[in-house]
Motif scaffolding. Sequence first.
Motif, PDB file in Angstrom:
ATOM      1  N   ALA A 159     -21.583 -21.768 -18.935  1.00 54.89           N
ATOM      2  CA  ALA A 159     -21.988 -21.087 -17.705  1.00 54.89           C
ATOM      3  C   ALA A 159     -21.006 -19.970 -17.389  1.00 54.89           C
TER       4      ALA A 159
ATOM      5  N   ASN B 137     -24.493 -25.546 -13.909  1.00 52.92           N
ATOM      6  CA  ASN B 137     -23.056 -25.712 -13.689  1.00 52.92           C
ATOM      7  C   ASN B 137     -22.746 -25.481 -12.212  1.00 52.92           C
TER       8      ASN B 137
ATOM      9  N   SER C 161     -20.429 -17.077 -14.347  1.00 51.96           N
ATOM     10  CA  SER C 161     -20.877 -16.560 -13.055  1.00 51.96           C
ATOM     11  C   SER C 161     -21.401 -15.132 -13.224  1.00 51.96           C
TER      12      SER C 161
ATOM     13  N   GLY D 192     -12.636 -19.610 -27.547  1.00 55.04           N
ATOM     14  CA  GLY D 192     -12.252 -18.842 -28.729  1.00 55.04           C
ATOM     15  C   GLY D 192     -13.178 -19.013 -29.919  1.00 55.04           C
TER      16      GLY D 192
ATOM     17  N   GLU E  85     -11.995 -27.377 -23.029  1.00 56.14           N
ATOM     18  CA  GLU E  85     -11.980 -25.923 -23.129  1.00 56.14           C
ATOM     19  C   GLU E  85     -10.547 -25.446 -23.311  1.00 56.14           C
TER      20      GLU E  85
ATOM     21  N   GLN F 143     -19.340 -25.105 -27.199  1.00 56.93           N
ATOM     22  CA  GLN F 143     -19.784 -24.259 -26.079  1.00 56.93           C
ATOM     23  C   GLN F 143     -19.173 -22.872 -26.251  1.00 56.93           C
TER      24      GLN F 143
ATOM     25  N   GLY G 195     -19.094 -18.769 -24.622  1.00 51.22           N
ATOM     26  CA  GLY G 195     -19.420 -17.908 -23.496  1.00 51.22           C
ATOM     27  C   GLY G 195     -19.429 -16.441 -23.893  1.00 51.22           C
ATOM     28  N   THR G 196     -18.280 -15.971 -24.332  1.00 47.28           N
ATOM     29  CA  THR G 196     -18.075 -14.547 -24.592  1.00 47.28           C
ATOM     30  C   THR G 196     -19.159 -13.923 -25.484  1.00 47.28           C
TER      31      THR G 196
ATOM     32  N   SER H 113     -12.271 -14.675 -28.290  1.00 46.79           N
ATOM     33  CA  SER H 113     -13.372 -14.494 -29.233  1.00 46.79           C
ATOM     34  C   SER H 113     -14.030 -13.123 -29.075  1.00 46.79           C
TER      35      SER H 113
HETATM   36  C1  FMN Z   1     -17.511 -13.689 -17.861  1.00 46.18           C
HETATM   37  C2  FMN Z   1     -17.238 -15.171 -17.872  1.00 46.18           C
HETATM   38  C3  FMN Z   1     -17.506 -15.924 -16.723  1.00 46.18           C
HETATM   39  C4  FMN Z   1     -17.321 -17.312 -16.726  1.00 46.18           C
HETATM   40  N1  FMN Z   1     -17.650 -18.038 -15.597  1.00 46.18           N
HETATM   41  C5  FMN Z   1     -17.575 -19.399 -15.635  1.00 46.18           C
HETATM   42  C6  FMN Z   1     -18.057 -20.183 -14.527  1.00 46.18           C
HETATM   43  O1  FMN Z   1     -18.538 -19.645 -13.536  1.00 46.18           O
HETATM   44  N2  FMN Z   1     -17.965 -21.539 -14.606  1.00 46.18           N
HETATM   45  C7  FMN Z   1     -17.444 -22.159 -15.720  1.00 46.18           C
HETATM   46  O2  FMN Z   1     -17.388 -23.400 -15.746  1.00 46.18           O
HETATM   47  N3  FMN Z   1     -16.989 -21.449 -16.782  1.00 46.18           N
HETATM   48  C8  FMN Z   1     -17.056 -20.098 -16.775  1.00 46.18           C
HETATM   49  N4  FMN Z   1     -16.676 -19.373 -17.887  1.00 46.18           N
HETATM   50  C9  FMN Z   1     -16.267 -20.092 -19.132  1.00 46.18           C
HETATM   51  C10 FMN Z   1     -17.484 -20.298 -20.079  1.00 46.18           C
HETATM   52  O3  FMN Z   1     -18.415 -21.185 -19.535  1.00 46.18           O
HETATM   53  C11 FMN Z   1     -17.061 -20.851 -21.466  1.00 46.18           C
HETATM   54  O4  FMN Z   1     -16.537 -22.144 -21.369  1.00 46.18           O
HETATM   55  C12 FMN Z   1     -16.066 -19.959 -22.158  1.00 46.18           C
HETATM   56  O5  FMN Z   1     -16.515 -18.631 -22.101  1.00 46.18           O
HETATM   57  C13 FMN Z   1     -15.865 -20.404 -23.610  1.00 46.18           C
HETATM   58  O6  FMN Z   1     -14.922 -19.623 -24.292  1.00 46.18           O
HETATM   59  P1  FMN Z   1     -15.294 -18.253 -25.049  1.00 46.18           P
HETATM   60  O7  FMN Z   1     -15.444 -17.231 -23.981  1.00 46.18           O
HETATM   61  O8  FMN Z   1     -14.135 -17.970 -25.929  1.00 46.18           O
HETATM   62  O9  FMN Z   1     -16.564 -18.479 -25.800  1.00 46.18           O
HETATM   63  C14 FMN Z   1     -16.814 -17.976 -17.889  1.00 46.18           C
HETATM   64  C15 FMN Z   1     -16.518 -17.192 -19.026  1.00 46.18           C
HETATM   65  C16 FMN Z   1     -16.728 -15.827 -19.039  1.00 46.18           C
HETATM   66  C17 FMN Z   1     -16.430 -15.025 -20.304  1.00 46.18           C
END
Ligand code: FMN
Length: 353
Positions: free
Chosen positions: A45, A95, A47, A198, A164, A217, A219-220, A324
Amino acid sequence: MPPDIAIPAEAAVDADFVRARGVLERLWARGTAFLGCRFAIMGGAMSWVSERTLVAAISNAGGFGVIACGSMGPALLEAEIAATQAGTQKPFGVNLITMHPQLDELIQVCIRAGVTHIVLAGGIPPGPAVRAVKDGGAKLIAFTPALVLARRLVKSGADALVIEGSEAGGHIGPVSLTVLAQEILPHLREVPVFVAGGLGRGEAILSYLEMGASGAQLGTRFAASAESIAHANFKRAFMRANARDALPSVQLDARFPVIPVRGLVNEGTKRFLEVQAATIGRFQAGELSREAAQLEIEHFWAGALRRAVIEGDVENGSVMAGQSVGMVTREQSVGEIVGELVEQAVRAIAARE
Ligand SMILES: Cc1cc2nc3c(=O)[nH]c(=O)nc-3n(C[C@H](O)[C@H](O)[C@H](O)COP(=O)(O)O)c2cc1C
């Protein structure tokens, strides 16, 4: 098989590939069964980013999308869930941030809408929230920063955990996924554990599955996908950035704590240091109380993620990104990203045989 029967190279590759796919399916079977999807790849998730379009796209691609409730109130969340359900027949999660003042109502919105998986993030989930999720029949996913806490969360009702690492984008803990995985995965078998932080390639996901993870999981990589509603400037910043550009926010003075957030270095991050220095100076000169100084520092980033994601102000906004980000080189569809991750994992398995 008799040695004189020639097998075309391609056929051999295909057979290996099919076998390797079976290996991957077995490795993450617990994760796919828990999430109810084809590939145990969750879209973390984010935001402002993880809304109906991206979440539905991830679930439709065989992964598991998660809506970021962020600061939404119950009515907005209800509409977002309904719109996501209109975009996919596949399961997805929601989330919720534990310190949201309307946490209980938000849980009820999810339950009423038939959301199957609720992720409680941003701190240890309070007992009543855990009970509300479970009583409502949803599965509870929680984050854990350490093994002791992981055990406590499982005892209190968590059905799955996410670990994480500090490589992740957004709010982070101090420990890398490499270390968290070694501390937690071999010792916690009661519930599925998903790894995050990452991750940008299938081979890396595979290595954590082999250590005992049930899935991953990311995000990026999804934030920069074609289906992501993030502003073109935001995606462009991701494509240009290297891993070393995604740094945690810096705290100048231990008396004024700063929540660590990983994002791309820009004018905003530089100005944050100046604002901290000036605010601490005013506190030391007796012009500001400690509380007022802390509040001023905390307020610096208010609304900054929205500014970057939605308005495209990537110079002054908060461009949250994981390390990442260096693996984001072009805008790809969610389907392409998921397919690439799966293929990399499968090819890595096939290459060993
Ligand atoms: C722009 C952005 C916003 C995020 N916002 C949230 C959030 O609102 N709640 C949350 O639990 N994690 C948040 N995360 C973390 C992601 O859910 C995820 O766990 C994370 O991006 C994983 O690592 P990665 O970016 O290296 O893939 C956010 C990550 C990014 C990049």
